[in-house]
Scaffold this motif. Structure first.
Motif, PDB file in Angstrom:
ATOM      1  N   LYS A   1      -5.859  15.394   3.644  1.00 43.99           N
ATOM      2  CA  LYS A   1      -6.668  14.396   4.348  1.00 43.99           C
ATOM      3  C   LYS A   1      -6.588  14.565   5.864  1.00 43.99           C
ATOM      4  O   LYS A   1      -7.569  14.356   6.568  1.00 43.99           O
ATOM      5  N   LYS A   2      -5.407  14.920   6.348  1.00 45.56           N
ATOM      6  CA  LYS A   2      -5.266  15.104   7.796  1.00 45.56           C
ATOM      7  C   LYS A   2      -6.126  16.269   8.269  1.00 45.56           C
ATOM      8  O   LYS A   2      -6.778  16.193   9.317  1.00 45.56           O
TER       9      LYS A   2
ATOM     10  N   LYS B   1      -9.706  15.098   8.420  1.00 41.64           N
ATOM     11  CA  LYS B   1      -9.878  14.267   9.614  1.00 41.64           C
ATOM     12  C   LYS B   1      -9.990  15.137  10.869  1.00 41.64           C
ATOM     13  O   LYS B   1     -10.852  14.918  11.728  1.00 41.64           O
TER      14      LYS B   1
END
Length: 135
Positions: free
Chosen positions: A114-115, A118
């Motif tokens: 997820k990072k 992002k």
């Protein structure tokens, strides 16, 4: 381009193209009294987290100094000098690396999951601003 030159003259700031793009993405080029971002965790024109400031803090400096554009640009430069290096990354450093480190921390270039998603979105915004500033 004109606005960056004008602001450089008026404020004394001389942002690089990457710094200008980050500034645009972070606060829409807010010059002063910028609202805190990231749920109140980041301040100033470049939205600096206290932990990032502490990483490059010099004697006599306080976190609230990050509200100033010139100081924010200086913090950005110091942070890049510390973390965005060829020695650390094992290859030449790119603006993408710098943007990912700025937004994702020292290990932002190696983010996963997820990072990474992002940071992919963040880089796309910065890259778009960089591309538009070259026209």
């Amino acid at each position: 381009m004109f606005s960056t030159l004008f602001l450089s003259f008026v404020l004394g700031a001389n942002p690089t193209p990457l710094q200008s793009a980050v500034w645009e993405v972070e606060t829409g080029r807010c010059e002063s009294s910028c609202p805190a971002g990231d749920n109140g965790n980041a301040i100033g024109p470049l939205q600096i987290w206290e932990c990032a400031f502490i990483d490059v803090q010099r004697e006599g400096e306080v976190y609230s100094d990050c509200e100033d554009l010139d100081f924010s640009l200086e913090v950005f430069q110091r942070y890049m000098k510390r973390y965005a290096t060829e020695k650390r990354l094992g290859r030449p450093v790119t603006d993408e690396d710098r943007a990912r480190i700025w937004n994702g921390g020292p290990r932002g270039v190696w983010a996963k999951g997820k990072k990474k998603i992002k940071l992919d979105k963040y880089w796309a915004k910065v890259k778009n601003v960089l591309g538009n500033s070259n026209n």
